[in-house]
Design a protein around this motif. Structure first.
Motif, mmCIF file in Angstrom:
data_model
loop_
_atom_site.group_PDB
_atom_site.id
_atom_site.type_symbol
_atom_site.label_atom_id
_atom_site.label_comp_id
_atom_site.label_asym_id
_atom_site.label_seq_id
_atom_site.Cartn_x
_atom_site.Cartn_y
_atom_site.Cartn_z
ATOM 1 N N SER A 43 0.715 -1.240 -0.044
ATOM 2 C CA SER A 43 -0.093 -0.076 0.127
ATOM 3 C C SER A 43 0.891 1.225 0.145
ATOM 4 C CB SER A 43 -0.774 0.007 1.215
ATOM 5 O OG SER A 43 -1.895 -0.989 1.159
ATOM 6 N N ILE A 44 0.181 2.565 -0.309
ATOM 7 C CA ILE A 44 0.827 3.893 -0.332
ATOM 8 C C ILE A 44 0.170 4.516 0.719
ATOM 9 C CG2 ILE A 44 1.575 5.807 -1.415
ATOM 10 C CD1 ILE A 44 2.122 4.060 -3.812
ATOM 11 N N VAL A 45 0.859 5.114 1.681
ATOM 12 C CA VAL A 45 0.269 5.956 2.624
ATOM 13 C C VAL A 45 0.535 7.403 2.677
ATOM 14 C CG1 VAL A 45 -0.185 6.014 5.305
ATOM 15 C CG2 VAL A 45 0.116 3.699 4.271
ATOM 16 N N MET A 46 0.034 8.341 2.940
ATOM 17 C CA MET A 46 0.372 9.537 3.127
ATOM 18 C C MET A 46 -0.469 10.467 3.901
ATOM 19 S SD MET A 46 -0.668 11.341 -0.430
ATOM 20 C CE MET A 46 -2.737 11.727 -0.817
ATOM 21 N N ASP A 47 0.090 11.401 4.736
ATOM 22 C CA ASP A 47 -0.484 12.297 5.786
ATOM 23 C C ASP A 47 -1.170 13.529 4.747
ATOM 24 O OD1 ASP A 47 0.382 10.803 7.903
ATOM 25 O OD2 ASP A 47 2.289 12.271 7.861
ATOM 26 N N VAL A 48 -2.455 13.774 5.261
ATOM 27 C CA VAL A 48 -3.217 14.967 4.140
ATOM 28 C C VAL A 48 -3.660 15.765 5.347
ATOM 29 C CG1 VAL A 48 -5.232 15.289 2.884
ATOM 30 C CG2 VAL A 48 -3.750 13.303 2.507
ATOM 31 N N ASP A 59 -18.459 21.625 4.994
ATOM 32 C CA ASP A 59 -18.855 19.933 5.344
ATOM 33 C C ASP A 59 -18.142 19.221 3.997
ATOM 34 O OD1 ASP A 59 -19.929 17.842 6.028
ATOM 35 O OD2 ASP A 59 -22.012 18.164 5.445
ATOM 36 N N ILE A 60 -17.383 18.125 4.222
ATOM 37 C CA ILE A 60 -16.863 17.318 3.302
ATOM 38 C C ILE A 60 -17.260 15.930 3.271
ATOM 39 C CG2 ILE A 60 -14.835 16.278 2.142
ATOM 40 C CD1 ILE A 60 -13.483 18.958 2.694
ATOM 41 N N GLY A 61 -17.953 15.528 2.453
ATOM 42 C CA GLY A 61 -18.481 13.985 2.477
ATOM 43 C C GLY A 61 -17.720 13.069 1.821
ATOM 44 N N TYR A 62 -17.274 13.244 0.582
ATOM 45 C CA TYR A 62 -16.612 12.345 -0.127
ATOM 46 C C TYR A 62 -15.324 13.123 -0.846
ATOM 47 C CZ TYR A 62 -15.585 8.872 -3.787
ATOM 48 O OH TYR A 62 -15.029 8.096 -4.607
ATOM 49 N N MET A 63 -14.227 12.440 -0.936
ATOM 50 C CA MET A 63 -12.931 12.797 -1.703
ATOM 51 C C MET A 63 -12.378 11.859 -2.503
ATOM 52 S SD MET A 63 -10.984 15.769 0.675
ATOM 53 C CE MET A 63 -10.268 16.117 -0.611
ATOM 54 N N GLU A 64 -11.877 12.116 -3.719
ATOM 55 C CA GLU A 64 -10.975 11.417 -4.445
ATOM 56 C C GLU A 64 -9.617 12.061 -4.483
ATOM 57 O OE1 GLU A 64 -12.610 10.562 -8.199
ATOM 58 O OE2 GLU A 64 -14.562 9.670 -7.341
ATOM 59 N N PHE A 65 -8.705 11.158 -4.313
ATOM 60 C CA PHE A 65 -7.254 11.438 -4.331
ATOM 61 C C PHE A 65 -6.431 10.738 -5.290
ATOM 62 C CE2 PHE A 65 -8.620 12.227 -0.045
ATOM 63 C CZ PHE A 65 -7.973 13.707 0.303
ATOM 64 N N ALA A 66 -5.591 11.255 -6.044
ATOM 65 C CA ALA A 66 -4.870 10.636 -6.869
ATOM 66 C C ALA A 66 -3.503 11.169 -6.969
ATOM 67 C CB ALA A 66 -5.508 10.558 -8.546
ATOM 68 N N LEU A 67 -2.410 10.160 -7.266
ATOM 69 C CA LEU A 67 -1.136 10.633 -7.556
ATOM 70 C C LEU A 67 -0.535 10.395 -8.935
ATOM 71 C CD1 LEU A 67 0.450 9.732 -3.950
ATOM 72 C CD2 LEU A 67 -0.027 12.085 -4.737
ATOM 73 N N TYR A 68 -0.143 11.352 -9.470
ATOM 74 C CA TYR A 68 0.449 11.276 -11.004
ATOM 75 C C TYR A 68 1.695 11.414 -11.138
ATOM 76 C CZ TYR A 68 -4.406 11.268 -12.541
ATOM 77 O OH TYR A 68 -5.824 10.948 -13.044
ATOM 78 N N GLU A 75 -1.436 7.710 -13.798
ATOM 79 C CA GLU A 75 -1.869 7.750 -12.418
ATOM 80 C C GLU A 75 -1.137 6.735 -11.814
ATOM 81 O OE1 GLU A 75 -5.945 7.482 -9.814
ATOM 82 O OE2 GLU A 75 -5.903 7.372 -12.153
ATOM 83 N N TYR A 76 -0.320 7.141 -10.740
ATOM 84 C CA TYR A 76 0.236 5.941 -9.939
ATOM 85 C C TYR A 76 -0.664 5.443 -8.828
ATOM 86 C CZ TYR A 76 4.258 3.618 -7.339
ATOM 87 O OH TYR A 76 5.189 2.943 -7.047
ATOM 88 N N CYS A 77 -1.387 6.143 -8.494
ATOM 89 C CA CYS A 77 -2.332 5.460 -7.337
ATOM 90 C C CYS A 77 -3.630 6.327 -7.123
ATOM 91 C CB CYS A 77 -1.756 5.089 -6.068
ATOM 92 S SG CYS A 77 -1.042 6.297 -5.195
ATOM 93 N N GLY A 78 -4.655 5.859 -6.936
ATOM 94 C CA GLY A 78 -5.829 6.783 -6.815
ATOM 95 C C GLY A 78 -7.224 6.084 -6.043
ATOM 96 N N ALA A 79 -7.977 6.710 -5.233
ATOM 97 C CA ALA A 79 -9.073 5.963 -4.642
ATOM 98 C C ALA A 79 -9.848 7.160 -4.025
ATOM 99 C CB ALA A 79 -8.510 5.132 -3.570
ATOM 100 N N GLY A 80 -11.046 6.690 -3.814
ATOM 101 C CA GLY A 80 -12.138 7.582 -3.102
ATOM 102 C C GLY A 80 -12.225 7.229 -1.883
ATOM 103 N N PHE A 81 -12.617 8.308 -0.887
ATOM 104 C CA PHE A 81 -12.802 8.013 0.587
ATOM 105 C C PHE A 81 -13.916 8.749 1.217
ATOM 106 C CE2 PHE A 81 -8.449 7.925 -0.735
ATOM 107 C CZ PHE A 81 -7.955 6.718 0.093
ATOM 108 N N PHE A 103 -5.454 -0.131 -5.623
ATOM 109 C CA PHE A 103 -5.544 1.191 -6.017
ATOM 110 C C PHE A 103 -4.116 1.769 -6.405
ATOM 111 C CE2 PHE A 103 -9.387 0.342 -3.635
ATOM 112 C CZ PHE A 103 -10.263 0.634 -4.565
ATOM 113 N N VAL A 104 -2.945 0.812 -6.268
ATOM 114 C CA VAL A 104 -1.773 1.221 -6.724
ATOM 115 C C VAL A 104 -1.434 0.758 -8.137
ATOM 116 C CG1 VAL A 104 0.807 1.255 -6.315
ATOM 117 C CG2 VAL A 104 -1.059 1.559 -4.559
ATOM 118 N N PHE A 105 -1.460 1.541 -9.321
ATOM 119 C CA PHE A 105 -1.502 1.127 -10.707
ATOM 120 C C PHE A 105 -0.079 0.709 -11.129
ATOM 121 C CE2 PHE A 105 -5.243 4.049 -9.778
ATOM 122 C CZ PHE A 105 -6.133 2.845 -9.593
ATOM 123 N N MET A 106 1.144 1.049 -10.616
ATOM 124 C CA MET A 106 2.374 0.795 -10.951
ATOM 125 C C MET A 106 3.301 0.019 -9.791
ATOM 126 S SD MET A 106 3.274 4.393 -12.839
ATOM 127 C CE MET A 106 4.965 3.943 -13.506
#
Length: 129
Positions: A43-48, A59-68, A75-81, A103-106
């Protein structure tokens, strides 16, 4: 002995204060800051940090993050939370995001073959209220 214990406690307090992140909240903007991108097994982990520089709570309900990969559409990795949080005005919330292996594509060596590390990747995000 008391002096030694007090000295050790003093060092620990100073050390813990120096580890605090300096989060910049840009006025008028909802923004994302990230760091400490690293592998955790497959897995890949990061602090946000989601910052809110507006005058209203957000108010934030849903987010999508991707690293390119920089300068590409790769796209190296990406997912919704589901974030399900309220970011107060002129404040921030901290999260740890984990992209599981599906969700890690490489693989790491493919990224290195392109001349990049995880720290070089560019973050893209999208969110909904």
């Amino acid at each position: 002995m008391k002096k030694v214990i007090m000295l050790v406690i003093g060092f620990l307090l100073v050390f813990s204060l120096s580890a605090c992140e300096d989060i910049y909240i840009e006025p008028g903007v909802i923004d994302i800051q990230f760091e400490n991108v690293h592998y955790k097994g497959e897995s890949i982990v990061m602090d946000v940090w989601i910052t809110n520089g507006t005058s209203e709570n957000y108010d934030i309900g849903y987010m999508e993050f991707a690293l390119y990969v920089p300068g590409t559409e790769t796209e190296y990795c990406g997912a919704g939370f589901d974030m399900l949080t309220v970011i107060s005005s002129d404040d921030y919330e901290e999260f740890e995001i984990e992209f599981t292996s599906e969700f890690v594509f490489m693989i790491e060596t493919e990224l290195e073959d392109l001349g990049y590390t995880l720290e070089d990747l560019e973050l893209y995000y999208w969110f909904e209220e």
